[in-house]
Design an enzyme around this catalytic site. Structure first.
Site, PDB file in Angstrom:
ATOM      1  N   TYR A  26      37.240 -43.974  11.675  1.00  0.00           N
ATOM      2  CA  TYR A  26      36.551 -44.274  12.935  1.00  0.00           C
ATOM      3  C   TYR A  26      37.514 -44.598  14.075  1.00  0.00           C
ATOM      4  CZ  TYR A  26      36.153 -49.292  11.307  1.00  0.00           C
ATOM      5  OH  TYR A  26      36.348 -50.560  10.843  1.00  0.00           O
ATOM      6  N   GLU A  27      36.947 -44.590  15.287  1.00  0.00           N
ATOM      7  CA  GLU A  27      37.701 -44.708  16.551  1.00  0.00           C
ATOM      8  C   GLU A  27      38.720 -43.576  16.713  1.00  0.00           C
ATOM      9  OE1 GLU A  27      36.280 -46.460  18.437  1.00  0.00           O
ATOM     10  OE2 GLU A  27      35.300 -47.959  17.185  1.00  0.00           O
ATOM     11  N   GLY A  28      38.365 -42.413  16.226  1.00  0.00           N
ATOM     12  CA  GLY A  28      39.248 -41.258  16.289  1.00  0.00           C
ATOM     13  C   GLY A  28      40.018 -41.139  14.999  1.00  0.00           C
TER      14      GLY A  28
END
Length: 596
Positions: free
Chosen positions: A437-439
């Protein structure tokens, strides 16, 4: 499995490597060493005694959804109330809205403690600081007046609503709509998935930052705007008002962080307000995104620290076989497994990756502070460039490292590590999401190559390499460190050449950008940690030469630096050879031929 914050190592990093006192003087926040240490000691007590004991049950019990309402695991509400009442939520918030203005160089240590104590618990508050930053930088005076103070205090929390079923990494596919209203507000409609803390019973209000399209927006990412959409619309007196037209449709059943609610959020004409300019949502969101990615890196670090602590305690107690050189503890039926070289290899790998990553996090935190708080505009600009360069390393390398260290923790425990009651397998499951997550970490590597390396022709990275070369030159003057310094110096020369080769390859063939990205990030991170370990060794040697009363601590630093440079840094060679293999072998196989 208990957790005790590694305060001595944290103090070593922020005071002896990065001089937090001078840093705070430059920023003008009034913090001194005594206050900083007192805050971290209290943070260690809170995370060790209040939060850490909740971790096991939160995994077993999980978060539950009933009639649109989420119930968090037992103990979370009480622990969160303490979190707010004791001022931890407001630690980094702007002073004019009730925050304490702590720099990231200090606050990151407390946040690491939270991640280590219970990642599920930290998820609920983890995005609020970033949402505060986005609202502080891009929100209107009215929105700041109505929402910021409550968010800074933690009484209201914040989320980040980007992902949709068809739009993950590629936000150009985003479909959520925002219709302008006569009063200047917008009606937001659409569904978002994977929303951390999208619904919960900890805070009295939840302020969602939502990416959506205006009716006349251009296609692609250039047509995305950012909106503030609260669960309850704020009253003029600052209390929660009318319930907004949004709801939690489901919570995901996940591999890890089961105590955290990961929500499907439905917006059905919900009232929202524009943050920043129309069609500039991604630029506004990236204010929040960089903070979020830094925080996710700290999640990897926290998981690693707790896994290492568990593995070390077990290795000292578990009796199996005799040392290869003969009984180490003949009075016992077998020796503790810490006497065995392979167990030492695993523990030292855990230790040096974790402590090296803590140094990297502090390096990045310092630049994030200077980006926002340095009194000189040119210095702020320079810090912004350096922070942007370091964020992909912190997010990607620290989370990869956290998963590796958690896996080694399971291995040290052997069969017991595979059994839930010992707690080690939970760390491995919880850490896995941090690489996604978050890229995803692959996206971080692409960002490093496309935006950072190719964006300035390698200028900022070359400057960083030059600074590490100066460290090597300084330490080479100390006879005890000359060998380590030469090892690093050779790697830095190789890194310069490799950087030029990567830039040239990517300019010749765009496929090389994706082909080299992950290996180049990994290569660079290992060498960067080598530079930090050499710097740490220099501080340790100086302390020993001065007759420090903590000789054992500093000798351990020297031994750890030596291990890292001898046994971990050579991993860089593998990544170098792999990326020099080129894109051809990745793209040569026809898609239809992957399986028969």
């Amino acid at each position: 499995m208990s957790y005790q914050a590694p305060l001595r190592d944290m103090r070593f990093v922020i005071h002896e490597l990065f001089d937090a006192t001078a840093h705070c003087e430059l920023l003008g926040n009034g913090l001194d060493r005594e206050l900083i240490d007192g805050v971290l000691e209290e943070g260690a007590r809170y995370t060790g005694e209040v939060v850490a004991p909740l971790n096991r049950n939160s995994d077993e019990q999980g978060a539950t959804l009933h009639d649109g309402e989420v119930t968090t695991p037992d103990g979370f509400r009480e622990a969160y109330k303490q979190y707010c009442d004791n001022g931890w939520a407001s630690m980094t918030g702007p002073v004019e809205f009730g925050g304490q203005g702590f720099p990231q160089l200090v606050a990151a240590n407390f946040h690491e403690m939270l991640m280590a104590a219970s990642l599920s618990f930290r998820v609920y508050s983890g995005l609020t600081e970033g949402a505060v930053l986005a609202l502080y930088k891009h929100g209107s005076a009215e929105l700041q007046r109505d929402y910021l103070a409550k968010m800074v205090s933690g009484v209201w929390t914040g989320t980040m609503c980007l992902t949709e079923p068809q739009a993950g990494t590629d936000l150009a596919l985003l479909r959520t709509r925002a219709e302008p209203q006569a009063d200047g507000s917008y009606q937001v409609s659409g569904s978002k998935i994977f929303i951390s803390g999208g619904e919960q019973d900890l805070s009295e209000n939840i302020v969602h930052l939502v990416l959506a399209r205006l009716p006349d927006a251009p296609a692609g990412v250039k047509g995305i705007s950012l909106f503030l959409v609260p669960k309850f619309i704020a009253n003029p007196d600052g209390t929660p008002g009318a319930r907004n037209a949004l709801s939690c449709g489901a919570i995901e059943h996940k591999m890890g962080i089961k105590g955290a609610s990961t929500c499907v959020m439905n917006f059905d004409g919900a009232t929202g307000w524009l943050l920043g300019n129309a069609n500039q949502g991604l630029a506004c969101m990236f204010t929040m995104m960089n903070d979020a990615r830094f925080q996710v890196g700290l999640q990897g670090l926290g998981i690693a620290e707790r896994s290492f602590q568990g593995a070390l305690a077990y290795a000292r107690e578990r009796l199996q076989s005799r040392a290869l050189t003969g009984p180490a503890q003949p009075q016992k039926p077998a020796d503790p497994i810490i006497v065995h070289p392979d167990v030492r290899r695993m523990l030292l790998t855990q230790k040096t990756l974790t402590e090296g990553s803590r140094m990297l996090a502090a390096l990045c935190a310092r630049e994030l502070d200077l980006e926002h708080g340095h009194p000189d505009a040119e210095a702020r600009k320079a810090a912004s460039k350096r922070a942007a360069l370091l964020i992909p390393f912190v997010k990607s390398f620290l989370t990869d490292m956290g998963q590796e260290v958690a896996s080694l923790g399971v291995q040290v425990y052997g069969g017991h590590g595979f059994i839930r009651e010992w707690g080690m397998e939970q760390l491995m499951r919880d850490s896995r999401i941090t690489q996604i997550y978050e890229g995803t970490n692959g996206i971080q590597a692409l960002d490093l190559i496309r935006r950072k390396l190719l964006g300035d022709g390698g200028a900022e990275l070359t400057a960083l390499i030059g600074e590490l070369a100066a460290v090597a030159e300084t330490q080479a003057a100390q006879p005890a460190l000359a060998g380590m310094a030469e090892t690093l110096r050779q790697r830095l020369l190789e890194w310069r050449v490799l950087t030029a080769e990567v830039i040239a390859a990517c300019q010749r063939d765009p496929q090389e950008i994706g082909a080299v990205s992950v290996d180049f990030l990994q290569y660079s991170a290992y060498v960067l940690l080598g530079g930090l370990w050499l710097q740490a060794a220099g501080v340790a040697q100086k302390a020993l030469d001065a007759g420090s009363g903590e000789a054992d601590f500093y000798r351990a630093k020297l031994a750890s630096a030596d291990f890292y440079l001898r046994r971990i840094l050579p991993r860089a060679s593998m990544h170098r050879e792999a990326l020099l293999g080129g894109a051809g072998c990745l793209m040569a196989l026809d898609e239809a031929h992957f399986a028969f």
